[in-house]
Design a protein around this motif. Sequence first.
Motif, PDB file in Angstrom:
ATOM      1  N   ARG A  15       0.842  -1.202   0.000  1.00  0.00           N
ATOM      2  CA  ARG A  15       0.000   0.000   0.000  1.00  0.00           C
ATOM      3  C   ARG A  15       0.878   1.254   0.000  1.00  0.00           C
ATOM      4  NH1 ARG A  15      -1.758   3.646   3.201  1.00  0.00           N
ATOM      5  NH2 ARG A  15      -0.635   2.871   5.024  1.00  0.00           N
ATOM      6  N   LEU A  16       1.908   1.251   0.861  1.00  0.00           N
ATOM      7  CA  LEU A  16       2.820   2.398   0.921  1.00  0.00           C
ATOM      8  C   LEU A  16       3.551   2.586  -0.403  1.00  0.00           C
ATOM      9  CD1 LEU A  16       4.311   1.752   4.498  1.00  0.00           C
ATOM     10  CD2 LEU A  16       2.896   3.725   3.827  1.00  0.00           C
ATOM     11  N   ALA A  17       3.984   1.466  -1.013  1.00  0.00           N
ATOM     12  CA  ALA A  17       4.707   1.543  -2.289  1.00  0.00           C
ATOM     13  C   ALA A  17       3.812   2.135  -3.367  1.00  0.00           C
ATOM     14  CB  ALA A  17       5.205   0.154  -2.695  1.00  0.00           C
ATOM     15  N   ALA A  18       2.570   1.663  -3.423  1.00  0.00           N
ATOM     16  CA  ALA A  18       1.638   2.173  -4.441  1.00  0.00           C
ATOM     17  C   ALA A  18       1.375   3.661  -4.221  1.00  0.00           C
ATOM     18  CB  ALA A  18       0.330   1.374  -4.396  1.00  0.00           C
ATOM     19  N   ALA A  19       1.223   4.027  -2.953  1.00  0.00           N
ATOM     20  CA  ALA A  19       0.952   5.438  -2.645  1.00  0.00           C
ATOM     21  C   ALA A  19       2.138   6.326  -3.016  1.00  0.00           C
ATOM     22  CB  ALA A  19       0.632   5.586  -1.155  1.00  0.00           C
ATOM     23  N   ALA A  20       3.346   5.725  -3.015  1.00  0.00           N
ATOM     24  CA  ALA A  20       4.554   6.494  -3.339  1.00  0.00           C
ATOM     25  C   ALA A  20       4.884   6.445  -4.819  1.00  0.00           C
ATOM     26  CB  ALA A  20       5.731   5.991  -2.521  1.00  0.00           C
ATOM     27  N   GLY A  21       4.011   5.814  -5.613  1.00  0.00           N
ATOM     28  CA  GLY A  21       4.190   5.868  -7.053  1.00  0.00           C
ATOM     29  C   GLY A  21       4.604   4.568  -7.714  1.00  0.00           C
ATOM     30  N   ALA A  22       4.767   3.504  -6.945  1.00  0.00           N
ATOM     31  CA  ALA A  22       5.118   2.223  -7.562  1.00  0.00           C
ATOM     32  C   ALA A  22       3.894   1.601  -8.227  1.00  0.00           C
ATOM     33  CB  ALA A  22       5.670   1.259  -6.510  1.00  0.00           C
ATOM     34  N   ARG A  23       4.121   0.885  -9.325  1.00  0.00           N
ATOM     35  CA  ARG A  23       3.037   0.090  -9.899  1.00  0.00           C
ATOM     36  C   ARG A  23       3.055  -1.246  -9.176  1.00  0.00           C
ATOM     37  NH1 ARG A  23       3.560  -1.944 -15.710  1.00  0.00           N
ATOM     38  NH2 ARG A  23       3.719  -3.920 -14.587  1.00  0.00           N
ATOM     39  N   VAL A  24       1.999  -1.566  -8.485  1.00  0.00           N
ATOM     40  CA  VAL A  24       1.953  -2.784  -7.664  1.00  0.00           C
ATOM     41  C   VAL A  24       0.854  -3.702  -8.184  1.00  0.00           C
ATOM     42  CG1 VAL A  24       1.631  -3.718  -5.355  1.00  0.00           C
ATOM     43  CG2 VAL A  24       2.754  -1.490  -5.646  1.00  0.00           C
ATOM     44  N   GLU A  25       1.232  -4.938  -8.464  1.00  0.00           N
ATOM     45  CA  GLU A  25       0.222  -5.919  -8.875  1.00  0.00           C
ATOM     46  C   GLU A  25       0.466  -7.228  -8.128  1.00  0.00           C
ATOM     47  OE1 GLU A  25       1.065  -7.782 -12.871  1.00  0.00           O
ATOM     48  OE2 GLU A  25       2.413  -6.055 -13.048  1.00  0.00           O
ATOM     49  N   THR A  26      -0.540  -8.058  -8.076  1.00  0.00           N
ATOM     50  CA  THR A  26      -0.394  -9.354  -7.428  1.00  0.00           C
ATOM     51  C   THR A  26      -0.077 -10.408  -8.479  1.00  0.00           C
ATOM     52  OG1 THR A  26      -1.951  -8.737  -5.697  1.00  0.00           O
ATOM     53  CG2 THR A  26      -1.549 -11.095  -6.004  1.00  0.00           C
ATOM     54  N   LEU A  27       0.945 -11.202  -8.231  1.00  0.00           N
ATOM     55  CA  LEU A  27       1.340 -12.256  -9.177  1.00  0.00           C
ATOM     56  C   LEU A  27       1.028 -13.622  -8.586  1.00  0.00           C
ATOM     57  CD1 LEU A  27       4.887 -11.159 -10.439  1.00  0.00           C
ATOM     58  CD2 LEU A  27       2.667 -10.771 -11.511  1.00  0.00           C
ATOM     59  N   GLN A  28       0.585 -14.506  -9.419  1.00  0.00           N
ATOM     60  CA  GLN A  28       0.413 -15.900  -9.015  1.00  0.00           C
ATOM     61  C   GLN A  28       1.638 -16.682  -9.451  1.00  0.00           C
ATOM     62  OE1 GLN A  28      -2.112 -16.805  -7.130  1.00  0.00           O
ATOM     63  NE2 GLN A  28      -2.880 -14.696  -7.273  1.00  0.00           N
ATOM     64  N   LEU A  29       2.148 -17.527  -8.583  1.00  0.00           N
ATOM     65  CA  LEU A  29       3.261 -18.398  -8.964  1.00  0.00           C
ATOM     66  C   LEU A  29       2.718 -19.658  -9.613  1.00  0.00           C
ATOM     67  CD1 LEU A  29       5.831 -18.415  -6.023  1.00  0.00           C
ATOM     68  CD2 LEU A  29       5.935 -17.172  -8.178  1.00  0.00           C
ATOM     69  N   ALA A  30       3.320 -20.035 -10.731  1.00  0.00           N
ATOM     70  CA  ALA A  30       2.927 -21.290 -11.382  1.00  0.00           C
ATOM     71  C   ALA A  30       3.242 -22.464 -10.449  1.00  0.00           C
ATOM     72  CB  ALA A  30       3.685 -21.436 -12.699  1.00  0.00           C
ATOM     73  N   GLY A  31       2.563 -23.549 -10.687  1.00  0.00           N
ATOM     74  CA  GLY A  31       2.720 -24.738  -9.837  1.00  0.00           C
ATOM     75  C   GLY A  31       4.144 -25.263  -9.801  1.00  0.00           C
ATOM     76  N   THR A  32       4.909 -24.961 -10.853  1.00  0.00           N
ATOM     77  CA  THR A  32       6.293 -25.444 -10.895  1.00  0.00           C
ATOM     78  C   THR A  32       7.110 -24.878  -9.731  1.00  0.00           C
ATOM     79  OG1 THR A  32       8.248 -25.662 -12.304  1.00  0.00           O
ATOM     80  CG2 THR A  32       7.078 -23.584 -12.419  1.00  0.00           C
ATOM     81  N   TYR A  33       6.685 -23.704  -9.206  1.00  0.00           N
ATOM     82  CA  TYR A  33       7.423 -23.123  -8.083  1.00  0.00           C
ATOM     83  C   TYR A  33       7.108 -23.824  -6.769  1.00  0.00           C
ATOM     84  CZ  TYR A  33       8.986 -19.675 -11.377  1.00  0.00           C
ATOM     85  OH  TYR A  33       9.571 -19.086 -12.466  1.00  0.00           O
ATOM     86  N   ALA A  34       5.911 -24.353  -6.646  1.00  0.00           N
ATOM     87  CA  ALA A  34       5.612 -25.189  -5.472  1.00  0.00           C
ATOM     88  C   ALA A  34       6.447 -26.470  -5.548  1.00  0.00           C
ATOM     89  CB  ALA A  34       4.122 -25.514  -5.412  1.00  0.00           C
ATOM     90  N   ASP A  35       6.579 -27.002  -6.754  1.00  0.00           N
ATOM     91  CA  ASP A  35       7.433 -28.184  -6.936  1.00  0.00           C
ATOM     92  C   ASP A  35       8.889 -27.843  -6.608  1.00  0.00           C
ATOM     93  OD1 ASP A  35       5.177 -29.460  -7.830  1.00  0.00           O
ATOM     94  OD2 ASP A  35       5.679 -29.255  -9.964  1.00  0.00           O
ATOM     95  N   ALA A  36       9.330 -26.670  -7.050  1.00  0.00           N
ATOM     96  CA  ALA A  36      10.716 -26.263  -6.790  1.00  0.00           C
ATOM     97  C   ALA A  36      10.937 -26.068  -5.293  1.00  0.00           C
ATOM     98  CB  ALA A  36      11.060 -24.982  -7.555  1.00  0.00           C
ATOM     99  N   PHE A  37       9.938 -25.498  -4.608  1.00  0.00           N
ATOM    100  CA  PHE A  37      10.040 -25.357  -3.151  1.00  0.00           C
ATOM    101  C   PHE A  37      10.305 -26.733  -2.523  1.00  0.00           C
ATOM    102  CE2 PHE A  37       8.034 -25.786   0.996  1.00  0.00           C
ATOM    103  CZ  PHE A  37       8.654 -24.764   1.698  1.00  0.00           C
ATOM    104  N   ALA A  38       9.565 -27.722  -2.950  1.00  0.00           N
ATOM    105  CA  ALA A  38       9.744 -29.078  -2.405  1.00  0.00           C
ATOM    106  C   ALA A  38      11.096 -29.661  -2.809  1.00  0.00           C
ATOM    107  CB  ALA A  38       8.604 -29.981  -2.865  1.00  0.00           C
ATOM    108  N   ALA A  39      11.569 -29.300  -3.998  1.00  0.00           N
ATOM    109  CA  ALA A  39      12.857 -29.824  -4.482  1.00  0.00           C
ATOM    110  C   ALA A  39      14.016 -29.309  -3.634  1.00  0.00           C
ATOM    111  CB  ALA A  39      13.066 -29.435  -5.948  1.00  0.00           C
ATOM    112  N   HIS A  40      13.843 -28.125  -3.054  1.00  0.00           N
ATOM    113  CA  HIS A  40      14.916 -27.536  -2.235  1.00  0.00           C
ATOM    114  C   HIS A  40      15.387 -28.508  -1.164  1.00  0.00           C
ATOM    115  CE1 HIS A  40      16.520 -25.361   1.244  1.00  0.00           C
ATOM    116  NE2 HIS A  40      16.941 -24.433   0.400  1.00  0.00           N
ATOM    117  N   GLN A  41      14.442 -29.099  -0.463  1.00  0.00           N
ATOM    118  CA  GLN A  41      14.842 -29.966   0.649  1.00  0.00           C
ATOM    119  C   GLN A  41      15.516 -31.250   0.157  1.00  0.00           C
ATOM    120  OE1 GLN A  41      11.985 -30.447   3.748  1.00  0.00           O
ATOM    121  NE2 GLN A  41      13.408 -31.649   5.003  1.00  0.00           N
ATOM    122  N   VAL A  42      15.062 -31.759  -0.946  1.00  0.00           N
ATOM    123  CA  VAL A  42      15.678 -32.974  -1.506  1.00  0.00           C
ATOM    124  C   VAL A  42      17.137 -32.694  -1.862  1.00  0.00           C
ATOM    125  CG1 VAL A  42      15.593 -34.635  -3.408  1.00  0.00           C
ATOM    126  CG2 VAL A  42      13.453 -33.800  -2.374  1.00  0.00           C
TER     127      VAL A  42
END
Lengths: 414, 414
Positions: free
Chosen positions: A248-275
């Motif tokens: 909210r502060l960033a947007a108010a200060a002039g940043a373009r702020v959007e919400t991004l969805q991570l593709a499922g491959t990143y959930a897989d990569a998260f799990a791969a980290h521990q392996v």
Amino acid sequence: MLSAAKLVADIRAGKTRIGETLAQVFDTIDAEEELIGAFEAIDHGAARPPATGALCGLPVGIKDIFDTADMPSTYGSPIYAGHMARTDAAIVSLCRRAGATVIGKTVTTEFAFMHAGRTRNPHNPAYSPGGSSSGSAAAVAAGMLPLAVGTQTGGSVVRPASFCGIAGYKPTFGLLPTVGMKTFSWTLDTVGLFGAGVVDVALFAALLTGRDLEVSEEISPPRIGVVETHLWNEASGEMRAAVGEAARLAAAAGARVETLQLAGTYADAFAAHQVIQDFEANLALSYERDNHSDELSAILRETLDAGDAITPEAYDAAQATARSARHGLGKLFADVDVILTPSAPGAAPEGLGSTGSSIFNRLWTLMGTPAVNVPGLVGDKGLPLGVQIVGPVRVDKTTLAAAAWLERVIAARS
Amino acid sequence: MLSAAKLVADIRAGKTRIGETLAQVFDTIDAEEELIGAFEAIDHGAARPPATGALCGLPVGIKDIFDTADMPSTYGSPIYAGHMARTDAAIVSLCRRAGATVIGKTVTTEFAFMHAGRTRNPHNPAYSPGGSSSGSAAAVAAGMLPLAVGTQTGGSVVRPASFCGIAGYKPTFGLLPTVGMKTFSWTLDTVGLFGAGVVDVALFAALLTGRDLEVSEEISPPRIGVVETHLWNEASGEMRAAVGEAARLAAAAGARVETLQLAGTYADAFAAHQVIQDFEANLALSYERDNHSDELSAILRETLDAGDAITPEAYDAAQATARSARHGLGKLFADVDVILTPSAPGAAPEGLGSTGSSIFNRLWTLMGTPAVNVPGLVGDKGLPLGVQIVGPVRVDKTTLAAAAWLERVIAARS
């Protein structure tokens, strides 16, 4: 806290002298160290480099996961109590070459994994400073050091920086050399830096590497993608609110702020980290596991056993998942400069038994992307709540600039 | 020479006992070592692992660039004379876990770079054994060891194997862990294996890693691309003839053989190798350069100075060139299983002053591709002439199989 950027500017301008800074640092250590416990070793007579060095002799602390020839290197393990290495790690040489005074080794968890050391959080000594770079983060937060070196394999730079309310910078994988670091996972181990603010770690990185990484006074508002990851529900209410507030502060200060969805491959990569981490740790710490098993913590012993049970095929599949996710990063950053996401699930945990969870850091460590903890927000108990800025691989300057910009916006909030 | 595959088979079948093998090895060492000078340290009382291990207690030698807790680790440098490391390197642990008996440290050039040790070529002691894994290659060639471990940063596995007439296998980058190796260049340093023949190194790799890498009896003729590289004119007449002879024999035995041209990006990548190596060496050996400069060889000191003069921008550009070339490897291997190319510019050089040139190896080290020296051909002076089989990244089994197939074809020539 001591701002390295301000100290360097003051020393260069003749407003102060390095001798005064060192005296102040040792005075603060004398006053704070007994309670905080950030140091494994302190060299009160550390040889001061020539005053010509870029860092002007500023004192730095080195996480005790790195070898030093003039102080013990114990890696947070009783196996190495009193161990004197024959050489300095490369990052230690880089500090000296850049004109820093290496005045101490800072506490690490056991082999930079999960078994905590004795360090306390300067904001409230009943709480953890985070880990595994516990001492480096706490020493900077307590004003005992302007700069310190740490490492991140899971979340060991960004998380303690968040808990301690300071800047922590995990560069693009490989930007700073790991030579002379006690290896845990060669795919993941990343050398990182701590300072009071983002401009301080950026200056530190610039002077260590000779790269154009300094943050200027004028920064354009960045394009920010807020990423909740599939673990958003693991974040505390106050952390989710902190990310929302930063956006909210960033947007108010002039940043373009959007919400991004991570593709499922990143959930897989998260799990791969521990392996990947556990498989490699069973090789990296093979000597210790095979010869000093009774001197390992239970959590580490169990992790190495788990690593030993991972098949090469499962490890290869995890590496393939990581490559695939890295390949997709260009798309993820197509329309944003940086990502905004939690630095940790919440504020520091109470007690010293756990240094907290790395679930909001592991993906970015595996991706090799630069990541910066932005301090400034505070939770219900008065403990710091850091938010994390992540940028594309090898785009460290933009990442640091965006983090510094957000840090200023947060600091300027009414 | 001693075939590890035959020894393991004989021990498993009860035809011989490991005690006899060890006695034979120590007898050969007693007879040959004074002339050859392959060892930096020999452990006559090496603890023998339980007979249940996959490698049945076979003796192995470890290049003295790796740490060992029970023998000195000197890295070929007077700076580390008598140095006792606190741990075994990961590859040493892997050898022990696989049931090998680690009986010695083998001579390395200074920090596995160019300044030669005292090792002689078993085929003619007036000639170099190659380097930097000089002792490992010579010990296997002299029948003093069935198996040995080395490393390659430029051409330090494939080249000495070629000069010594044995099999040398540089796996895909990262397949074997470098933890506990004295780092020269983290982008390039690769752990490799030596044995009498290709089946021996394949068995060694399979038993160390638990991967399906063993070479079977039946192998289909591979599709081979002969690659001369832009340095073909640097190869001696007899080496060019050896590659031609290998190609002719392969075609006659049923292989599809074609000549491939390398795109210009590979000449750029070849040049990038040195930029990356020298830049990283100046960081990896920063402690030694900054504190023990007078104990470094002139060639190493000059190389580190050159590395110090490389800008981060030039290093980044070299890494970008390497990434681009790696990206193109899929196209290069689109129609062939493996590449056939020289293992070295020619046979071993006379004298012990130089261990020869790595110009036919550097590109493949930087690419991270598996590479195998195939022994069997001989030059005018009776010295071995090895040819190199290179395969795609992570396709080590096919690469080893093709190399073993070619080795048999060469051995069966009339």
